[in-house]
Every structure is written in structure tokens, then in C-alpha cells.
Design an enzyme around this catalytic site. Structure first.
Site, PDB file in Angstrom:
ATOM      1  N   LYS A  64      44.990 -14.906  54.676  1.00 28.37           N
ATOM      2  CA  LYS A  64      46.087 -15.410  55.504  1.00 28.37           C
ATOM      3  C   LYS A  64      45.643 -16.560  56.415  1.00 28.37           C
ATOM      4  O   LYS A  64      46.379 -17.539  56.605  1.00 28.37           O
ATOM      5  CB  LYS A  64      46.670 -14.276  56.337  1.00 28.37           C
ATOM      6  CG  LYS A  64      47.899 -14.716  57.128  1.00 28.37           C
ATOM      7  CD  LYS A  64      48.607 -13.571  57.810  1.00 28.37           C
ATOM      8  CE  LYS A  64      49.804 -14.139  58.588  1.00 28.37           C
ATOM      9  NZ  LYS A  64      50.532 -13.087  59.299  1.00 28.37           N
ATOM     10  N   PHE A  90      46.411  -3.390  57.016  1.00 30.77           N
ATOM     11  CA  PHE A  90      47.779  -3.185  56.538  1.00 30.77           C
ATOM     12  C   PHE A  90      48.085  -4.100  55.359  1.00 30.77           C
ATOM     13  O   PHE A  90      47.795  -5.286  55.404  1.00 30.77           O
ATOM     14  CB  PHE A  90      48.776  -3.439  57.683  1.00 30.77           C
ATOM     15  CG  PHE A  90      50.208  -3.317  57.241  1.00 30.77           C
ATOM     16  CD1 PHE A  90      50.704  -2.081  56.819  1.00 30.77           C
ATOM     17  CD2 PHE A  90      51.046  -4.413  57.197  1.00 30.77           C
ATOM     18  CE1 PHE A  90      52.020  -1.957  56.382  1.00 30.77           C
ATOM     19  CE2 PHE A  90      52.361  -4.299  56.759  1.00 30.77           C
ATOM     20  CZ  PHE A  90      52.849  -3.072  56.353  1.00 30.77           C
ATOM     21  N   GLN A  91      48.646  -3.546  54.337  1.00 31.36           N
ATOM     22  CA  GLN A  91      48.973  -4.258  53.092  1.00 31.36           C
ATOM     23  C   GLN A  91      47.757  -4.972  52.497  1.00 31.36           C
ATOM     24  O   GLN A  91      47.877  -6.061  51.952  1.00 31.36           O
ATOM     25  CB  GLN A  91      50.141  -5.232  53.307  1.00 31.36           C
ATOM     26  CG  GLN A  91      51.465  -4.501  53.531  1.00 31.36           C
ATOM     27  CD  GLN A  91      52.683  -5.401  53.424  1.00 31.36           C
ATOM     28  OE1 GLN A  91      52.634  -6.574  53.742  1.00 31.36           O
ATOM     29  NE2 GLN A  91      53.803  -4.821  52.980  1.00 31.36           N
ATOM     30  N   GLU A  96      58.533  -8.071  42.694  1.00 31.26           N
ATOM     31  CA  GLU A  96      57.489  -9.001  42.240  1.00 31.26           C
ATOM     32  C   GLU A  96      57.291  -8.965  40.730  1.00 31.26           C
ATOM     33  O   GLU A  96      56.901  -9.961  40.126  1.00 31.26           O
ATOM     34  CB  GLU A  96      56.160  -8.730  42.941  1.00 31.26           C
ATOM     35  CG  GLU A  96      56.135  -9.140  44.408  1.00 31.26           C
ATOM     36  CD  GLU A  96      56.634  -8.047  45.339  1.00 31.26           C
ATOM     37  OE1 GLU A  96      57.153  -7.020  44.842  1.00 31.26           O
ATOM     38  OE2 GLU A  96      56.512  -8.207  46.573  1.00 31.26           O
ATOM     39  N   MET A 134      63.136   3.322  19.849  1.00 35.43           N
ATOM     40  CA  MET A 134      61.955   3.148  19.010  1.00 35.43           C
ATOM     41  C   MET A 134      61.093   4.409  19.015  1.00 35.43           C
ATOM     42  O   MET A 134      60.620   4.844  17.967  1.00 35.43           O
ATOM     43  CB  MET A 134      61.137   1.944  19.488  1.00 35.43           C
ATOM     44  CG  MET A 134      60.023   1.552  18.547  1.00 35.43           C
ATOM     45  SD  MET A 134      60.621   1.164  16.895  1.00 35.43           S
ATOM     46  CE  MET A 134      60.713  -0.632  16.943  1.00 35.43           C
TER      47      MET A 134
END
Lengths: 161, 556
Positions: free
Chosen positions: B162, B112-113, B50, B471
Site C-alpha cells: 500500500k 488486516f486483509q 473479484e 455433464m
């Protein structure tokens, strides 16, 4: 230097988090923050007491304006507002001390709202200074518990200026 | 009115917003949305993570000037977007991110999630929404796009319970938004514009300091007229490279920590600094008290909160940069500013950008940038990761047009470049897109090679391989007595890695072989990787140490 901001916000979920979060992540100091519904149920009014100089105040105001749910911000001029704070104090007291405490409360136009064998609860409203003076006097008796709302304020009507 | 389910309403709403490309990664909470995508002609690019998905949407937005759109599922899908949101927020990039959320009846139950992504993303978005009722869906999308692209743009997240994507409702896309708390100022204040004109006409040594806001506003034509009408030299921030062609006499290129000496010296001498869509970032100003201390400052910005945030300014103008400049231009007198022009010329001659090179086979990173500039005739879109290579890419290539240099400026996100280059190529299919990467940064989202290969995105990936996190190593060399704490980083065999993904790859460690390899990579039909071995301890010069004033530059 403290400033009082009156902020109208859309009463959407999370609006308080958005404002509180802004203050913490931008490193601004809130002295107190008060929120409640207004005459319009879709709009809440927050009274925020901010600590900082003019520059800080300017940034606070501008950053608040960037929040989509903030409608209006007014800095209240301390000379033309009514400003109130409410305090509840439970003071320890013996039977002998009771009348003395009631006298102090009367002087401050405070009310006794609960009496127990070993304590009294006092409710007082007023400006921050007044409530601090009252608290100071009661401290000698022993303050068992204490809660304050923080400042709420509104501008006076035009004629009263 | 047609009845559609939530997923279909999202697709139809995206069409109304002229979106034809989305980046995403499916999951349980967005499965209805993906089902709607299956039947649509919306082009969906499946990333590999993602974070890659959102950086690709960001790169797409930067190269195309449109709003980038991405989709992620609930929980880890959403939390993986956070860096990308912060990155877009810092650089004012318009994005709309859709995340799935558990069903509204499960919210708050540690389902869940489940993750509170509106809570998590609050400080890194311009605004966000949680939709729990399908009746709010179309209006919310309309508002999200409006907020993302107007005013000072930024990322907006829409969290979708959802059940909302499952539910069915009539689709009615609102014509306009009603956001009483959101009214950006576009027009500059007349009086302030007059004041600015007078200051510019009176100034002996004016200097334009232009930032990303000018690119967003599309103000390149106005900037050019401003420079040329009154012969005002111009320096730009990292975010605005190319807004005025860097090969011109009055172009001073980048200022700041790794800016050119002549740009930084000009800020010390100017008597009027004209800040256009720039925010006086610490990497630009160095020690604030010393920045442009001889100058009055005009600041033009659409975000009132930027005015005076870091530095007090004499003439603030809040408004859209392009509109304000358009209003301002007729009042600007044509001028030669002869002495100042002469001084700028002197500074450029006396303190050019330079690096040491010899006839050996060593490949210097600065040389690579010059060769790429030459090979592409300065026309390619250059995307970078973050670190030394990013600064060399900014310094040793002449940018000629806005949106030609795409980089993570404010947040400095390693791992941004590869996915952003993919998105940039999709946003500008006709342009050659070259990714300049470090061997450290490229490994942060290396999985997106899979995306580049799957869609045959013809980006050219040039890895500046010095086997260090360069760097940080440079800072350790300068300020920590060469105590290279955790900056030596073994790289994989990038050629084998490219092979594994089915991407054309080549490694080069001899200067004499560089040009041929570059040509081969550039002409290859499809993505290509060039792993170029550069000196391990090459430094970026010039440099202003953090917290020092611009007068205290090291080297160069």
C-alpha cells in the site's frame, strides 16, 4: 537414474519457492537441492539432484527454463565434475570406542570436530558413495544425530577432461 | 521528469501499454490507485465479485487479442482472483492482475486483509511480482506486460504494497525490458522446417490438428493456405474452433472426447499429424498410446516444454506458429491428395453429427444452437459456461473465424461464461455476443448480471435449463448406474431474477415459441435472458469415455 543439474538463478525473493514448487506440482522427484551465492552476488547457483529417466530430465529442464528468474541450466556429466557433499555425524561412543572411531574417521579423511564424554562429532566431505560408506561403518556405534548438505558440484576445467 | 504518486504511475504506465479498459473492485489496500483512476480517462468496469472481474478481463483479452487488466484489493480480493488466474494460465491468456497488499512494514504480521498472494498465485501465474519500493514500480509493470503477452502468453500478477501506491517518485517508463532469464524462441529452426516440409510432401494422409496457440499467434491466414495448398484436412481443439471455417469440405471440426466421429476417425487413419499450437490434452487424445498411432507427428509450438510432454514427436519445431507456417508454406507442394480427400468426404457423409428430434414441442439443445447459428448468420461471438451446453455449443454451430468461440478450455471453470461474455462484448463492441449457459453454471457468478445491467452490456444470455448438473449427471447415467448423486439442482426463477436486476427476461418451454423469443431477445437493446427448458436427461454424443481410445466412441 540420478542427474545433477547446475542451475544459475537471479537472486530474487522467492526464487527457491518457485523452483521447489515447480518440482512438487509437476510431480518430479528431487533427491537433493542445494543453493548458495556465487561470485556474482545477484546470481545464486543451485545444484539439484533429480531422479528420473531421460524424458523426465528433459521435462524438468524445459519447465525450469520457463521460470523467469532461471538463467542457465547445465546437466553435469558425472565423469567430468567434482561433486561433494558435507556431512556432520554425532556418534555415541564410550571412552573405549573413541580411538576406533577416530581411526575410521582418519581412513575417510574426516575430522573430529567435537568431543563429549559420551559422543564424538565427525565432519566429512566427499562423494555420496564415500559418505554413505562412512555412515554405514559408524552405524554400529550408534548415530545420535546426523545432517547432510546434499550434493554440490562444478564442472572440471577444460584441461582436466 | 514529472513526480507522481504510485497510483498515478500505474495509470500512466497502463497508458504506455495502450490499455484503455480495466476491470476491478476497490478496497482499502488499493484506495490510492482508485483515487488516481478517479481523475483519469481510463475506462474502469466495476464487477460484483473479484472472480467476475478477472473472468471479464480474460473474456476481454480473448475477444480483443489485447492484454486484459484487472485490479483487486489485498486479502480476499486477491484470493478471489485465484480461479481466474488458473483459468487464464491453462488457456494461455495474457492478463496483468494488480492486487493491493498491506503496507510493507506490516507484511508478514497477519495484518488486516493480508494474504500472501504472490505465494498463493505462484503455481497459477506465468510470473508474479511483489513491489515494495516505488522505484521498482514502472519497470515491474513494463516487465509484467512483456511477459504476459510474449512467448506463450499467460497471467502475471503484481502485488502492490500500500505504501508504494502512496509514495511519490519521478515517472520514467523504461523503453525496453531487461530479462536475461526470459528469451522466447520465435523463429523456427530451418532444418526442422525443411524436415517438416518433406514429411508433408511425402504424406499420403496428412491431417492438421490445430489448437489455441494458432489463435493466439494470429495464424488463420497461414492455416488456410496450408489447408488449401496441399488439400490437408483440418481438425481443431475446443480452443481453436473457427480458425478455419467449419462449413468447408476439409474442415473436420472438433476432435476428442466430444469431437466429431469423422475427426476422431481421421486421427486413426492419418499417416502424418501436424500439430499446430496444440498440446495433446487428455480430452483430445483419449488413451495416449492409441492416439494417431499410424502417424508420424510434426509439432509446432512456441513453448519448448510442450514438445514431447505427452507424446513423442518425430519433427518438433519450436517457434511462433504464424512465423513457422509462413516459412514452411513455400516448401509445401500443391497437391490434390485425391484418395484421402475422398476418404474424408466419405467419413463426413457416413458419420455426421446428429441428434434425435421430432415434431413435439420439446426444445432440443442442439436445435437451439442451430437456430442461433441461423439467426445470427453464424456471425455472433459465442461465449459459454462449462458443461453439456458448452459441448453442444461447440458441436452444433459452424464457426467461421478465430476468437468467435470463447470458452474455459483447460480449467473447465463453471462461472466463467457470464463475466467472460461481458468482457468479450467490451472487447468487441460491434459484435453480437451470445452467452450459452447451463442452469448450474450461470448460478456460479450470477451476481455479474448487475455488471451487465449497470453498463448496459447487450449480451444475450441463453440458459439451457435442464434442472441438472448435466455433464456429471450424464457420467452418472453411463458409469454409475443412474445414481444421480447431488446432480439435481433446483434453479431459481430466472425471469424473476432478471427482473430484479432490471434485465429483459423470458422463459420458453415450447419449440414453436422459440424463434419468436430468440428474435425478441436478439433485437432487444441491452442485455437479455432467455431461459429455455430442455429435456432433463439429454446426453452429449458422441462421447469417448475418459481413458478410452478415440476408436471407442459411444453414440452419435
Amino acid at each position: 537414474m540420478t542427474h545433477i543439474l547446475s542451475v544459475s538463478v537471479l537472486n530474487k525473493p522467492g526464487v527457491l519457492t518457485r523452483i521447489a514448487g515447480l518440482f512438487s506440482r509437476r510431480n518430479f522427484n528431487i533427491e537433493s537441492l542445494n543453493v548458495g551465492k556465487t561470485e556474482n552476488p545477484e546470481i545464486s547457483r543451485m545444484t539439484i539432484v533429480v531422479n528420473g529417466d531421460e524424458k523426465v530430465l528433459e521435462q524438468v529442464t524445459k519447465q525450469l527454463h520457463k521460470l523467469i528468474n532461471v538463467l542457465k541450466i547445465t546437466e553435469l556429466d558425472k565423469n567430468s565434475i567434482v561433486e561433494r557433499d558435507l556431512i556432520l555425524i554425532r556418534v555415541k561412543c564410550t571412552r573405549k570406542q573413541r580411538s576406533e572411531i577416530i581411526q575410521i574417521a582418519d581412513t575417510f579423511r574426516a575430522q573430529i570436530v567435537d568431543v563429549a564424554p559420551d559422543s564424538l562429532m565427525i565432519e566429512a566431505t566427499g562423494t555420496e558413495d564415500k559418505l554413505e560408506a562412512l555412515t554405514e561403518l559408524l552405524r554400529d556405534f550408534g548415530i545420535a544425530e546426523f545432517v547432510r548438505t546434499g550434493t554440490v558440484a562444478l564442472s572440471r576445467g577444460q584441461a582436466a577432461k | 521528469m514529472p513526480k507522481l504518486n504510485g497510483g498515478e504511475i500505474i495509470i500512466e504506465s497502463l497508458k504506455k501499454e495502450n490499455v484503455d479498459v480495466v476491470f476491478g473492485y476497490p478496497g482499502g489496500a488499493v484506495i490510492n490507485l482508485y483515487d488516481a483512476l478517479y481523475n483519469s480517462n481510463m475506462k474502469h468496469y466495476l464487477g460484483r465479485h473479484e472472480q467476475g472481474v478477472i473472468h471479464a478481463a480474460d473474456g476481454y483479452a480473448r475477444s480483443s487479442g489485447k492484454v486484459g487488466v484487472c485490479i483487486a484489493t489485498s486479502g480476499p480480493g486477491g484470493t478471489n482472483l485465484v480461479t481466474g488466474l488458473a483459468n487464464a494460465q491453462m488457456d494461455s491468456i495474457p492478463l496483468v492482475a494488480f492486487t493491493g497488499q498491506v503496507s510493507s512494514s506490516l507484511i508478514g504480521k497477519d495484518a488486516f486483509q493480508e494474504a500472501d498472494i504472490t505465494g498463493i498465485s505462484l503455481p497459477v501465474t506465468k510470473h508474479n511480482f511483489l513491489v515494495t519500493d516505488i522505484k521498482d514500480l514502472a519497470r515491474t509493470i513494463k516487465e509484467a506486460f512483456y511477459i504476459a503477452r510474449t512467448g506463450r502468453p499467460g497471467p502475471v500478477l503484481i502485488d502492490l504494497a500500500k505504501d508504494v501506491t502512496q509514495a511519490v517518485a519521478e515517472f520514467d517508463y523504461p523503453e525496453r525490458v531487461n530479462l536475461p532469464g526470459y528469451k522466447p524462441t520465435f523463429e523456427g529452426h530451418k532444418l526442422q522446417i525443411n524436415k517438416a516440409a518433406k514429411a508433408i510432401n511425402d504424406a499420403k494422409k496428412p491431417l492438421l490438428y490445430v489448437g489455441g496457440g494458432a489463435v493466439i499467434s494470429g495464424a488463420q491466414a497461414e492455416i488456410r493456405q496450408m489447408v488449401e495448398k496441399a488439400k490437408i484436412p483440418i481438425t481443431t481443439t475446443l480452443m481453436a474452433l473457427g480458425i478455419y471455417p467449419e462449413d468447408q469440405d476439409l474442415a473436420l471440426e472438433m476432435l476428442g472426447m466430444h469431437g466429431t466421429q469423422y475427426a476422431n476417425k481421421a486421427t486413426l487413419e492419418t499417416d502424418l499429424l501436424i500439430a499446430v499450437g496444440a498440446r495433446f490434452d487428455d480430452r483430445v487424445t483419449g488413451k495416449l498410446e492409441e492416439f494417431a498411432s499410424q502417424a508420424d507427428i510434426i509439432q509446432i509450438d512456441i513453448d519448448p516444454a510442450e514438445i514431447g510432454k505427452n507424446l513423442d514427436v518425430e519433427v518438433p519445431i519450436v517457434g511462433d506458429v504464424k512465423r513457422v507456417l509462413k516459412e514452411l508454406l513455400p516448401y509445401i507442394e500443391e497437391k490434390e491428395n485425391g484418395a484421402w480427400q475422398q476418404r474424408i468426404k466419405e467419413l463426413k457423409e457416413k458419420y455426421p453429427l446428429k441428434y434425435e428430434d421430432d415434431d413435439s414441442e420439446t426444445i432440443k439443445p442442439q436445435y437451439i444452437m442451430e437456430e442461433i447459428d441461423k439467426y445470427t448468420k453464424g456471425d455472433a461471438t459465442i461465449v459459454t459456461e462449462v458443461g453439456q451446453h458448452q459441448m453442444w455449443a461447440a458441436q452444433f454451430h459452424k464457426y467461421k473465424k478465430p476468437r468467435q468461440f470463447i470458452t474455459s478450455g483447460g480449467l473447465g471453470t463453471m462461472g466463467y461464461g457470464l463475466p467472460a461474455a461481458i468482457g468479450a462484448q467490451i472487447g468487441q463492441p460491434e459484435e453480437k455476443v451470445v452467452l450459452i449457459a447451463g442452469d448450474g453454471s450461470i448460478q456460479m457468478n450470477i451476481q455479474e448480471l448487475g455488471t451487465a445491467q449497470a453498463y448496459n452490456i447487450p449480451i444475450k444470455i441463453i440458459i439451457f435449463n435442464n434442472k441438472y448438473l448435466g455433464m456429471v449427471r450424464q457420467w452418472q447415467e453411463f458409469f454409475f448406474d443412474k445414481r444421480y448423486s447431488s446432480t439435481k439442482i433446483p434453479a431459481p426463477d430466472f425471469v424473476k431474477m432478471g427482473d430484479a436486476y432490471g434485465i429483459w427476461s423470458k422463459s420458453v418451454d415450447k419449440k414453436s415459441e422459440l424463434d419468436a423469443a430468440l428474435k425478441e431477445a436478439m433485437e432487444h437493446d441491452g442485455p437479455a435472458i432467455l431461459d429455455l427448458h430442455i429435456p432433463e436427461e439429454e446426453n452429449v454424443y458422441p462421447m469417448v469415455p475418459a481413458g478410452a481410445g478415440l476408436k471407442d466412441m459411444i453414440g452419435g
